[in-house]
Design an enzyme around this catalytic site. Structure first.
Site, PDB file in Angstrom:
ATOM      1  N   CYS A 161       0.819  -1.213   0.000  1.00  0.00           N
ATOM      2  CA  CYS A 161       0.000   0.000   0.000  1.00  0.00           C
ATOM      3  C   CYS A 161       0.852   1.262   0.000  1.00  0.00           C
ATOM      4  CB  CYS A 161      -0.977   0.027   1.170  1.00  0.00           C
ATOM      5  SG  CYS A 161      -2.282   1.226   0.862  1.00  0.00           S
ATOM      6  N   CYS A 339      -5.666   1.951  -4.395  1.00  0.00           N
ATOM      7  CA  CYS A 339      -5.181   2.566  -3.180  1.00  0.00           C
ATOM      8  C   CYS A 339      -6.123   3.716  -2.824  1.00  0.00           C
ATOM      9  CB  CYS A 339      -3.759   3.084  -3.433  1.00  0.00           C
ATOM     10  SG  CYS A 339      -2.952   3.612  -1.948  1.00  0.00           S
TER      11      CYS A 339
HETATM   12  P1  FAD Z   1      -0.810 -10.766   4.339  1.00  0.00           P
HETATM   13  O1  FAD Z   1      -2.254 -10.459   4.405  1.00  0.00           O
HETATM   14  O2  FAD Z   1       0.114  -9.845   5.039  1.00  0.00           O
HETATM   15  O3  FAD Z   1      -0.634 -12.250   4.869  1.00  0.00           O
HETATM   16  C1  FAD Z   1       0.575 -12.951   4.944  1.00  0.00           C
HETATM   17  C2  FAD Z   1       0.409 -14.054   5.980  1.00  0.00           C
HETATM   18  O4  FAD Z   1       1.504 -14.961   5.918  1.00  0.00           O
HETATM   19  C3  FAD Z   1       0.360 -13.522   7.399  1.00  0.00           C
HETATM   20  O5  FAD Z   1      -0.827 -13.953   8.031  1.00  0.00           O
HETATM   21  C4  FAD Z   1       1.601 -14.101   8.056  1.00  0.00           C
HETATM   22  O6  FAD Z   1       1.421 -14.420   9.426  1.00  0.00           O
HETATM   23  C5  FAD Z   1       1.825 -15.341   7.218  1.00  0.00           C
HETATM   24  N1  FAD Z   1       3.217 -15.811   7.230  1.00  0.00           N
HETATM   25  C6  FAD Z   1       4.353 -15.096   7.114  1.00  0.00           C
HETATM   26  N2  FAD Z   1       5.428 -15.887   7.174  1.00  0.00           N
HETATM   27  C7  FAD Z   1       4.964 -17.145   7.314  1.00  0.00           C
HETATM   28  C8  FAD Z   1       5.582 -18.415   7.414  1.00  0.00           C
HETATM   29  N3  FAD Z   1       6.906 -18.567   7.395  1.00  0.00           N
HETATM   30  N4  FAD Z   1       4.780 -19.505   7.527  1.00  0.00           N
HETATM   31  C9  FAD Z   1       3.431 -19.388   7.548  1.00  0.00           C
HETATM   32  N5  FAD Z   1       2.797 -18.214   7.464  1.00  0.00           N
HETATM   33  C10 FAD Z   1       3.556 -17.109   7.353  1.00  0.00           C
HETATM   34  N6  FAD Z   1      -4.516  -2.736   0.761  1.00  0.00           N
HETATM   35  C11 FAD Z   1      -5.582  -2.227   0.072  1.00  0.00           C
HETATM   36  O7  FAD Z   1      -6.049  -2.857  -0.863  1.00  0.00           O
HETATM   37  N7  FAD Z   1      -6.146  -1.031   0.393  1.00  0.00           N
HETATM   38  C12 FAD Z   1      -5.676  -0.291   1.419  1.00  0.00           C
HETATM   39  O8  FAD Z   1      -6.217   0.768   1.721  1.00  0.00           O
HETATM   40  C13 FAD Z   1      -4.558  -0.781   2.186  1.00  0.00           C
HETATM   41  N8  FAD Z   1      -4.052  -0.069   3.209  1.00  0.00           N
HETATM   42  C14 FAD Z   1      -3.039  -0.597   3.968  1.00  0.00           C
HETATM   43  C15 FAD Z   1      -2.576   0.127   5.061  1.00  0.00           C
HETATM   44  C16 FAD Z   1      -1.594  -0.388   5.886  1.00  0.00           C
HETATM   45  C17 FAD Z   1      -1.117   0.416   7.057  1.00  0.00           C
HETATM   46  C18 FAD Z   1      -1.060  -1.682   5.622  1.00  0.00           C
HETATM   47  C19 FAD Z   1      -0.015  -2.283   6.531  1.00  0.00           C
HETATM   48  C20 FAD Z   1      -1.493  -2.403   4.517  1.00  0.00           C
HETATM   49  C21 FAD Z   1      -2.483  -1.871   3.676  1.00  0.00           C
HETATM   50  N9  FAD Z   1      -2.946  -2.556   2.549  1.00  0.00           N
HETATM   51  C22 FAD Z   1      -4.004  -2.045   1.814  1.00  0.00           C
HETATM   52  C23 FAD Z   1      -2.206  -3.734   2.047  1.00  0.00           C
HETATM   53  C24 FAD Z   1      -2.841  -5.086   2.333  1.00  0.00           C
HETATM   54  O9  FAD Z   1      -3.107  -5.234   3.704  1.00  0.00           O
HETATM   55  C25 FAD Z   1      -1.890  -6.181   1.873  1.00  0.00           C
HETATM   56  O10 FAD Z   1      -1.437  -5.915   0.561  1.00  0.00           O
HETATM   57  C26 FAD Z   1      -2.572  -7.551   1.869  1.00  0.00           C
HETATM   58  O11 FAD Z   1      -2.950  -7.903   3.183  1.00  0.00           O
HETATM   59  C27 FAD Z   1      -1.661  -8.611   1.254  1.00  0.00           C
HETATM   60  O12 FAD Z   1      -2.160  -9.908   1.433  1.00  0.00           O
HETATM   61  P2  FAD Z   1      -1.168 -11.142   1.527  1.00  0.00           P
HETATM   62  O13 FAD Z   1      -2.022 -12.335   1.709  1.00  0.00           O
HETATM   63  O14 FAD Z   1      -0.210 -11.099   0.392  1.00  0.00           O
HETATM   64  O15 FAD Z   1      -0.297 -10.850   2.837  1.00  0.00           O
END
Ligand code: FAD
Ligand code: UQ1
Length: 410
Positions: A161, A339
């Protein structure tokens, strides 16, 4: 040895969305998800939590409640992935084999790469919306602000983000105006990037806001050290190697450096930089055809967001269906990401764009204008769309609706 037809690594936005979709495809008993955390967080809410507009409690739910019923939750972390043997080893020493693997490990925050962090978070005046431990410290720093510099950083790495580091600046500016402190504040945005935002249409709108609200933007400034006892932040000037600037702060918001998950680094599944090496159109691994990726852990050349995860989840669902039937993946991901640029406590610029950094707007109105309706979408509608739509595998992004809303229009 445990075996699953579909094994999902990571129970964040992408991992839970794909677990729900795979349950529908192959049956719950054939799907497992490896996730160590007790809690699942809706991270996009943290922008509003840091500004005091929402509570951190409302951003989390137990992981047990978001893992689809019947899907096996393996509560451990992935220690090692062996794609040549189709196995994964967990932190508690278990070996699990799979037929299809979906990697959704997210990215890692690296506060420790800034000298003085994370210890500095024990001192007042410093916070970070990027972690559940530090987001309330942003709100505390904002409330306690009296006079001086309010400084906001953007690191020299890919981030999730990419708008969030400046959203909290706009909210802080609005808060200080509301509370009569603005005239005593210098608001400074120090970013490593050479631009304010990567898409020209929205960057132009943001530069207007920055000018109008008297916010100071310094490009190519990278935070390298925090001296919390003296309330000093040190930035390196990326275009003048060796040169640094030290800024005294009353409030500091840190966006940490970020990088790929540790388990991927040096793994055959990763590219040179450590990100999961997937095909940008169909999200299948480039060398291991039974491995797929979604979200922040991938090297997809688009902005890392939950909105992108939504768009990717629909494409990946289709790709896996085809691969399971020995067919060719056909549906293509266009790089859709979004975003919601929160610019005050009641306005949002809704940036939506694709791989070419071209706007790809859902609504038939100019989304580069600050709008109240978009704030309500971000603050009140999106959380529901996330918990009940995306995480249940029912929301694949606004693509189909965009086409409907633009019917009969250019
Ligand atoms: P995540 O949701 O982060 O999940 C990754 C998971 O993997 C976690 O649960 C973690 O515990 C797990 N993991 C890590 N390592 C291991 C391991 N070795 N073994 C097993 N599990 C593991 N997105 C938007 O679309 N709009 C927004 O307005 C927005 N605002 C944001 C604001 C902030 C402050 C933040 C921090 C993020 C924002 N985002 C936004 C971004 C969004 O939250 C992420 O892009 C999204 O959650 C990505 O999903 P993901 O599944 O790739 O990763
Ligand atoms: C979106 O789909 C999504 O994921 C659920 C987000 O994350 C919270 C978003 O911020 C946005 C903007 C979208 C896109 C949705 C619409 C209706 C434009």
């Amino acid at each position: 040895k445990e075996h699953y037809k579909v094994l999902v690594l990571g129970g964040g936005s992408g991992g839970i969305a794909m677990s729900a979709r795979m349950k529908r495809k192959v049956g719950a008993e054939n799907v497992a998800v490896v996730e160590p955390s007790e809690m699942h967080y809706y991270q996009p809410l943290w922008t509003l939590v840091g500004a005091g507009a929402k509570s951190v409690k409302g951003s989390g739910r137990p992981t047990a409640s978001v893992v689809p019923s019947g899907v096996k939750w393996i509560k451990s972390h992935v220690q090692e992935i062996n794609p040549d043997k189709n196995t994964v080893r967990t932190g508690d020493g278990k070996e699990i084999s799979y037929k299809y693997l979906i990697v959704a490990l997210g990215l890692q925050l690296h506060y420790e790469k800034i000298k003085g962090l994370p210890e500095a978070f024990e001192h007042p005046g410093i916070g970070s919306n990027y972690s559940v431990q530090t987001v309330n410290k942003t709100w505390a720093a904002l409330q306690n602000f009296k006079e001086g510099n309010a400084v906001f950083s953007f690191p020299n790495t890919p981030v999730k983000c990419a708008g969030a580091p400046q959203k909290i600046m706009y909210l802080s500016d609005a808060y200080m105006r509301k509370t009569g402190k603005r005239s005593k504040a210098n608001i400074i945005y120090n970013t490593s990037l050479p631009v304010l935002f990567g898409v020209k249409k929205y960057a132009d709108a943001l530069w207007e806001i920055v000018k109008k609200r008297d916010l100071q933007v310094n490009l190519r400034h990278n935070l390298i050290e925090v001296r919390a006892d003296r309330r000093e932040a040190v930035f390196e000037k990326l275009d003048s190697p060796g040169e640094t600037v030290t800024v005294e702060y009353e409030m500091l918001h840190v966006t940490p450096p970020m990088g790929p998950p540790e388990v991927l680094k040096g793994n055959p599944l990763a590219d040179e930089a450590g990100w999961l090496d997937v095909d940008k159109n169909v999200l299948q691994h480039k060398r291991y055809p039974n491995v797929f990726g979604i979200g922040d852990c991938t090297n997809l050349p688009t902005s890392k967001t939950a909105a992108a995860v939504a768009g990717q989840s629909a494409v990946l669902d289709r790709t896996i269906s085809k691969v399971m039937k020995n067919g060719q993946p056909d549906k293509k991901y266009d790089g859709y990401t979004s975003c919601p640029l929160v610019t005050s406590y009641n306005t949002v610029i809704l940036a939506e764009f694709d791989y070419n950094l071209e706007p790809l707007e859902t609504f038939p109105i100019d989304q580069s204008k600050e709008r109240r309706i978009m704030y309500h979408m971000k603050a009140d509608l999106m959380p529901h769309l996330y918990w009940h739509g995306l995480l249940r595998g029912l929301w694949g992004g606004p693509g189909p609706y965009r086409k409907l809303m633009h019917l009969g229009m250019k």
